[in-house]
Design a protein around this motif. Structure first.
Motif, PDB file in Angstrom:
ATOM      1  N   PRO A 127       0.692  -1.325  -0.046  1.00 23.57           N
ATOM      2  CA  PRO A 127       0.042  -0.019  -0.096  1.00 23.57           C
ATOM      3  C   PRO A 127       0.828   1.281  -0.049  1.00 23.57           C
ATOM      4  O   PRO A 127       0.325   2.274  -0.657  1.00 23.57           O
ATOM      5  CB  PRO A 127      -0.965  -0.326   1.441  1.00 23.57           C
ATOM      6  CG  PRO A 127      -0.944  -1.547   1.459  1.00 23.57           C
ATOM      7  CD  PRO A 127       0.361  -2.301   0.989  1.00 23.57           C
ATOM      8  N   SER A 128       2.042   1.368   0.589  1.00 27.57           N
ATOM      9  CA  SER A 128       2.915   2.476   0.900  1.00 27.57           C
ATOM     10  C   SER A 128       3.170   2.713  -0.747  1.00 27.57           C
ATOM     11  O   SER A 128       3.915   3.788  -0.764  1.00 27.57           O
ATOM     12  CB  SER A 128       4.089   2.373   1.477  1.00 27.57           C
ATOM     13  OG  SER A 128       4.975   1.168   1.001  1.00 27.57           O
ATOM     14  N   HIS A 129       3.377   1.993  -1.658  1.00 24.83           N
ATOM     15  CA  HIS A 129       3.793   2.234  -2.878  1.00 24.83           C
ATOM     16  C   HIS A 129       2.721   2.743  -3.979  1.00 24.83           C
ATOM     17  O   HIS A 129       3.096   3.050  -5.158  1.00 24.83           O
ATOM     18  CB  HIS A 129       4.489   0.853  -3.522  1.00 24.83           C
ATOM     19  CG  HIS A 129       5.885   0.657  -2.724  1.00 24.83           C
ATOM     20  ND1 HIS A 129       6.066   0.799  -1.433  1.00 24.83           N
ATOM     21  CD2 HIS A 129       6.907   0.186  -3.480  1.00 24.83           C
ATOM     22  CE1 HIS A 129       7.240   0.588  -1.031  1.00 24.83           C
ATOM     23  NE2 HIS A 129       7.971   0.257  -2.430  1.00 24.83           N
ATOM     24  N   TYR A 130       1.647   2.959  -3.468  1.00 25.10           N
ATOM     25  CA  TYR A 130       0.747   3.658  -4.354  1.00 25.10           C
ATOM     26  C   TYR A 130       0.386   5.031  -3.868  1.00 25.10           C
ATOM     27  O   TYR A 130       0.511   5.452  -2.539  1.00 25.10           O
ATOM     28  CB  TYR A 130      -0.764   2.859  -4.054  1.00 25.10           C
ATOM     29  CG  TYR A 130      -0.881   1.551  -4.823  1.00 25.10           C
ATOM     30  CD1 TYR A 130      -1.199   1.422  -6.355  1.00 25.10           C
ATOM     31  CD2 TYR A 130      -0.428   0.344  -4.149  1.00 25.10           C
ATOM     32  CE1 TYR A 130      -1.207   0.160  -6.776  1.00 25.10           C
ATOM     33  CE2 TYR A 130      -0.380  -0.818  -4.698  1.00 25.10           C
ATOM     34  CZ  TYR A 130      -0.709  -0.662  -6.186  1.00 25.10           C
ATOM     35  OH  TYR A 130      -0.818  -2.159  -6.698  1.00 25.10           O
ATOM     36  N   SER A 131       0.304   5.924  -4.913  1.00 25.87           N
ATOM     37  CA  SER A 131       0.243   7.375  -4.474  1.00 25.87           C
ATOM     38  C   SER A 131      -1.139   7.730  -4.343  1.00 25.87           C
ATOM     39  O   SER A 131      -2.151   7.115  -4.582  1.00 25.87           O
ATOM     40  CB  SER A 131       0.704   8.367  -5.755  1.00 25.87           C
ATOM     41  OG  SER A 131       0.022   7.799  -6.913  1.00 25.87           O
ATOM     42  N   THR A 132      -1.478   8.878  -4.012  1.00 23.63           N
ATOM     43  CA  THR A 132      -2.943   9.627  -3.559  1.00 23.63           C
ATOM     44  C   THR A 132      -3.904   9.629  -4.795  1.00 23.63           C
ATOM     45  O   THR A 132      -3.503   9.804  -5.981  1.00 23.63           O
ATOM     46  CB  THR A 132      -2.652  11.041  -3.165  1.00 23.63           C
ATOM     47  OG1 THR A 132      -1.987  11.400  -2.165  1.00 23.63           O
ATOM     48  CG2 THR A 132      -4.059  11.779  -3.080  1.00 23.63           C
ATOM     49  N   GLY A 133      -5.109   8.832  -4.323  1.00 25.50           N
ATOM     50  CA  GLY A 133      -6.089   8.910  -5.508  1.00 25.50           C
ATOM     51  C   GLY A 133      -6.346   7.377  -5.971  1.00 25.50           C
ATOM     52  O   GLY A 133      -7.301   7.212  -6.462  1.00 25.50           O
ATOM     53  N   TRP A 134      -5.194   6.522  -5.695  1.00 23.37           N
ATOM     54  CA  TRP A 134      -5.096   5.145  -6.233  1.00 23.37           C
ATOM     55  C   TRP A 134      -6.406   4.428  -5.585  1.00 23.37           C
ATOM     56  O   TRP A 134      -6.423   4.376  -4.382  1.00 23.37           O
ATOM     57  CB  TRP A 134      -4.088   4.395  -6.187  1.00 23.37           C
ATOM     58  CG  TRP A 134      -3.226   4.565  -7.469  1.00 23.37           C
ATOM     59  CD1 TRP A 134      -2.203   5.617  -7.336  1.00 23.37           C
ATOM     60  CD2 TRP A 134      -3.246   3.921  -8.639  1.00 23.37           C
ATOM     61  NE1 TRP A 134      -1.566   5.225  -8.396  1.00 23.37           N
ATOM     62  CE2 TRP A 134      -2.118   4.478  -9.339  1.00 23.37           C
ATOM     63  CE3 TRP A 134      -3.801   2.834  -8.808  1.00 23.37           C
ATOM     64  CZ2 TRP A 134      -1.736   3.952 -10.481  1.00 23.37           C
ATOM     65  CZ3 TRP A 134      -3.475   2.342 -10.195  1.00 23.37           C
ATOM     66  CH2 TRP A 134      -2.302   2.993 -11.192  1.00 23.37           C
ATOM     67  N   PHE A 135      -7.417   3.825  -6.482  1.00 24.85           N
ATOM     68  CA  PHE A 135      -8.470   3.158  -5.902  1.00 24.85           C
ATOM     69  C   PHE A 135      -9.333   3.949  -5.084  1.00 24.85           C
ATOM     70  O   PHE A 135      -9.991   3.426  -4.167  1.00 24.85           O
ATOM     71  CB  PHE A 135      -8.096   1.733  -5.128  1.00 24.85           C
ATOM     72  CG  PHE A 135      -7.016   1.031  -5.899  1.00 24.85           C
ATOM     73  CD1 PHE A 135      -7.242   0.544  -7.161  1.00 24.85           C
ATOM     74  CD2 PHE A 135      -5.730   0.823  -5.284  1.00 24.85           C
ATOM     75  CE1 PHE A 135      -6.066  -0.245  -7.966  1.00 24.85           C
ATOM     76  CE2 PHE A 135      -4.545   0.254  -6.043  1.00 24.85           C
ATOM     77  CZ  PHE A 135      -4.823  -0.396  -7.528  1.00 24.85           C
ATOM     78  N   ASP A 136      -9.537   5.214  -5.326  1.00 33.54           N
ATOM     79  CA  ASP A 136     -10.155   6.216  -4.525  1.00 33.54           C
ATOM     80  C   ASP A 136      -9.930   6.244  -3.326  1.00 33.54           C
ATOM     81  O   ASP A 136     -10.866   6.592  -2.337  1.00 33.54           O
ATOM     82  CB  ASP A 136     -11.769   5.796  -4.716  1.00 33.54           C
ATOM     83  CG  ASP A 136     -12.144   5.939  -6.264  1.00 33.54           C
ATOM     84  OD1 ASP A 136     -11.929   6.667  -7.048  1.00 33.54           O
ATOM     85  OD2 ASP A 136     -12.957   4.928  -6.593  1.00 33.54           O
ATOM     86  N   VAL A 137      -8.672   6.236  -2.724  1.00 33.93           N
ATOM     87  CA  VAL A 137      -8.096   6.066  -1.596  1.00 33.93           C
ATOM     88  C   VAL A 137      -6.888   7.540  -1.426  1.00 33.93           C
ATOM     89  O   VAL A 137      -6.257   7.429  -2.214  1.00 33.93           O
ATOM     90  CB  VAL A 137      -7.549   4.940  -0.902  1.00 33.93           C
ATOM     91  CG1 VAL A 137      -6.788   4.960   0.263  1.00 33.93           C
ATOM     92  CG2 VAL A 137      -8.275   3.753  -1.261  1.00 33.93           C
ATOM     93  N   LYS A 138      -7.473   8.433  -0.681  1.00 33.97           N
ATOM     94  CA  LYS A 138      -6.582   9.759  -0.338  1.00 33.97           C
ATOM     95  C   LYS A 138      -5.148   9.318   0.283  1.00 33.97           C
ATOM     96  O   LYS A 138      -4.139   9.622  -0.405  1.00 33.97           O
ATOM     97  CB  LYS A 138      -7.215  10.306   0.667  1.00 33.97           C
ATOM     98  CG  LYS A 138      -6.409  11.730   0.748  1.00 33.97           C
ATOM     99  CD  LYS A 138      -6.836  12.768   1.815  1.00 33.97           C
ATOM    100  CE  LYS A 138      -6.084  13.680   2.175  1.00 33.97           C
ATOM    101  NZ  LYS A 138      -6.573  14.811   3.090  1.00 33.97           N
ATOM    102  N   ASP A 139      -4.939   8.378   0.987  1.00 34.71           N
ATOM    103  CA  ASP A 139      -3.624   7.642   1.416  1.00 34.71           C
ATOM    104  C   ASP A 139      -3.613   6.280   1.460  1.00 34.71           C
ATOM    105  O   ASP A 139      -3.975   5.734   2.404  1.00 34.71           O
ATOM    106  CB  ASP A 139      -3.187   8.423   2.937  1.00 34.71           C
ATOM    107  CG  ASP A 139      -3.104   9.947   2.851  1.00 34.71           C
ATOM    108  OD1 ASP A 139      -1.955  10.319   2.122  1.00 34.71           O
ATOM    109  OD2 ASP A 139      -3.792  10.615   3.509  1.00 34.71           O
ATOM    110  N   PRO A 140      -3.218   5.691   0.446  1.00 32.60           N
ATOM    111  CA  PRO A 140      -3.299   4.148   0.269  1.00 32.60           C
ATOM    112  C   PRO A 140      -2.668   3.363   1.450  1.00 32.60           C
ATOM    113  O   PRO A 140      -3.178   2.485   1.913  1.00 32.60           O
ATOM    114  CB  PRO A 140      -2.586   3.924  -0.841  1.00 32.60           C
ATOM    115  CG  PRO A 140      -2.918   5.025  -1.748  1.00 32.60           C
ATOM    116  CD  PRO A 140      -2.559   6.449  -0.956  1.00 32.60           C
ATOM    117  N   ASP A 141      -1.561   4.031   1.878  1.00 32.41           N
ATOM    118  CA  ASP A 141      -0.652   3.413   3.005  1.00 32.41           C
ATOM    119  C   ASP A 141      -1.763   3.181   4.362  1.00 32.41           C
ATOM    120  O   ASP A 141      -1.495   2.047   5.109  1.00 32.41           O
ATOM    121  CB  ASP A 141       0.577   3.759   3.383  1.00 32.41           C
ATOM    122  CG  ASP A 141       1.263   3.278   4.359  1.00 32.41           C
ATOM    123  OD1 ASP A 141       1.828   2.173   4.123  1.00 32.41           O
ATOM    124  OD2 ASP A 141       1.244   3.786   5.422  1.00 32.41           O
TER     125      ASP A 141
END
Length: 408
Positions: A309-323
């Motif tokens: 999760p830490s390697h996905y940036s803001t907005g991926w899969f409609d998540v503000k902070d994927p981590d």
């Protein structure tokens, strides 16, 4: 979602990326993502490569028709549902192995991915194979490899050998003709000081597969290839470096290596797996580094996307902070993975993702959370909800969270 950022992160793909560092790699990969490939005309006064070092190679090793027809038959249909951890050669050969074996003994975990050729390019044990000694530089990080294999068997551990393929500073230094050479005759290094060897060169293919063959004979049930790609930002320097090459696209070269490795290892009854960055399931192929998620997946028994999760940036899969939302991030990544691979039908490999058991504090205040029991379990639950029942846990220091329920 930010496709440019996705391509950037895919270009950085390796199991070992765990911090916010590697600024030079990030910069190079970002350029790969946003700029078109450099043509000969764009290379300024650089003339087309005509030296012997750039001559077209002899035909690369290839699978025979008989071997090709058996490429997608699982050599281990009775293998367990793998739930494993990453183990460095230092841990495997040191005192920490006692703790790691105890962890597997008392939990549902049943597998270890152990470095047999590490990120620097060292073979991590003393081999008696003269060809491997000549090509590589064996070390005694694992003091007694046979004793290690006996211990793994005694503890009923499913053993997986990790082999870092084309990132190989050791081989590049020892055999520059197998690497990428600057105009001044020096071996090319990225800004992090790492060198790669040339995926076009069939001797590099054979060397890595020979290591894999020895690992299989030692008792490893699966060979996991990592860094199966060209260097980050390679398209910018493809026409200025000296190296053996052909006119074939890089994505085909990488896919052909995987197909060759699979065919060569098939008679030994071992599975073949490849690590690939999780973003690869969500974006087009990364032509610069030669990775195509589908082309690679079609020729392996197991594909291991790195979906931290830490390697996905803001907005991926409609998540503000994927981590901070591991469940939603992992679930979204698996939805994309199925969409990408379902069309393969019977060629679809086992999907066994790498998930996160570390805290990504480098993301900065407000963008990360401390990872522990709940976060690991959330990732496993997301996998299970998407019909994925195998996984691997990554922690570079091999310090894994205790009391996790791995049967979510």
């Amino acid at each position: 979602m930010n496709i440019t950022w996705a391509l950037l992160m895919m270009a950085l793909g390796s199991v070992g990326v765990q911090s916010g560092g590697h600024e030079s790699d990030v910069s190079a990969a970002l350029q790969s993502a946003v700029n078109p490939p450099v043509t000969a005309e764009q290379a300024g006064s650089a003339a087309p490569n005509t030296s012997a070092g750039n001559a077209s190679p002899s035909p690369a090793p290839s699978a025979t028709p008989a071997a090709d027809s058996a490429l997608h038959t699982d050599p281990q249909p009775d293998a367990p549902k793998v739930k494993g951890i990453y183990v460095t050669a230092y841990s495997a050969g040191g005192s920490r192995m006692e703790q790691l074996l105890a962890l597997l003994d008392k939990t549902e975990l049943n597998s270890m991915v152990i470095d047999i050729k590490d990120d620097a390019g060292y073979i991590t044990y003393k081999t008696d194979n003269a060809e491997l000694q000549e090509m590589g530089t064996p070390q005694k990080f694992i003091g007694d490899i046979n004793k290690l294999m006996t211990r793994l068997k005694e503890h009923d551990v499913y053993p997986i050998a990790r082999i870092v393929v084309f990132k190989d500073s050791v081989l590049a230094k020892k055999h520059p003709e197998l690497s990428f050479v600057n105009s001044d005759g020096s071996v090319w290094k990225n800004k992090g000081g790492d060198s790669f060897v040339n995926p076009y060169n069939e001797n590099v293919w054979k060397y890595n597969v020979d290591i894999a063959k020895e690992a299989a004979k030692l008792g490893f049930k699966e060979i996991q290839f990592d860094y199966v790609r060209f260097p980050e930002g390679f398209e910018k320097r493809a026409d200025s470096l000296k190296y053996t090459k052909s006119d074939r696209p890089r994505v085909e070269i990488i896919a052909d290596f995987v197909k060759y490795a699979k065919a060569e290892l098939a008679p030994l009854g071992v599975r073949v797996s490849v690590d690939i960055f999780g973003y690869a399931a969500s974006v087009p192929a990364a032509e610069g580094i030669g990775q195509d998620f589908v082309k690679i997946s079609k020729n392996v028994d197991v594909i291991s996307p790195m979906v931290y999760p830490s390697h996905y940036s803001t907005g991926w899969f409609d998540v503000k902070d994927p981590d901070k939302d591991p469940y939603a991030t992992i679930k979204g990544s698996m939805v994309d993975t199925h969409k990408k691979l379902d069309p393969l039908g019977s060629y679809k490999p086992v999907i066994r993702p790498w998930i996160q058991d570390f805290t990504a504090s480098w993301l900065g205040s407000g963008h990360f959370i401390k990872y522990g029991k709940q976060q690991v379990e959330d990732q496993i639950r997301a996998l299970k909800d998407e019909n994925i029942d195998e996984f691997l846990l990554w922690n570079a220091n091999n310090r894994y969270t205790s009391d996790v329920d791995y049967e979510q």
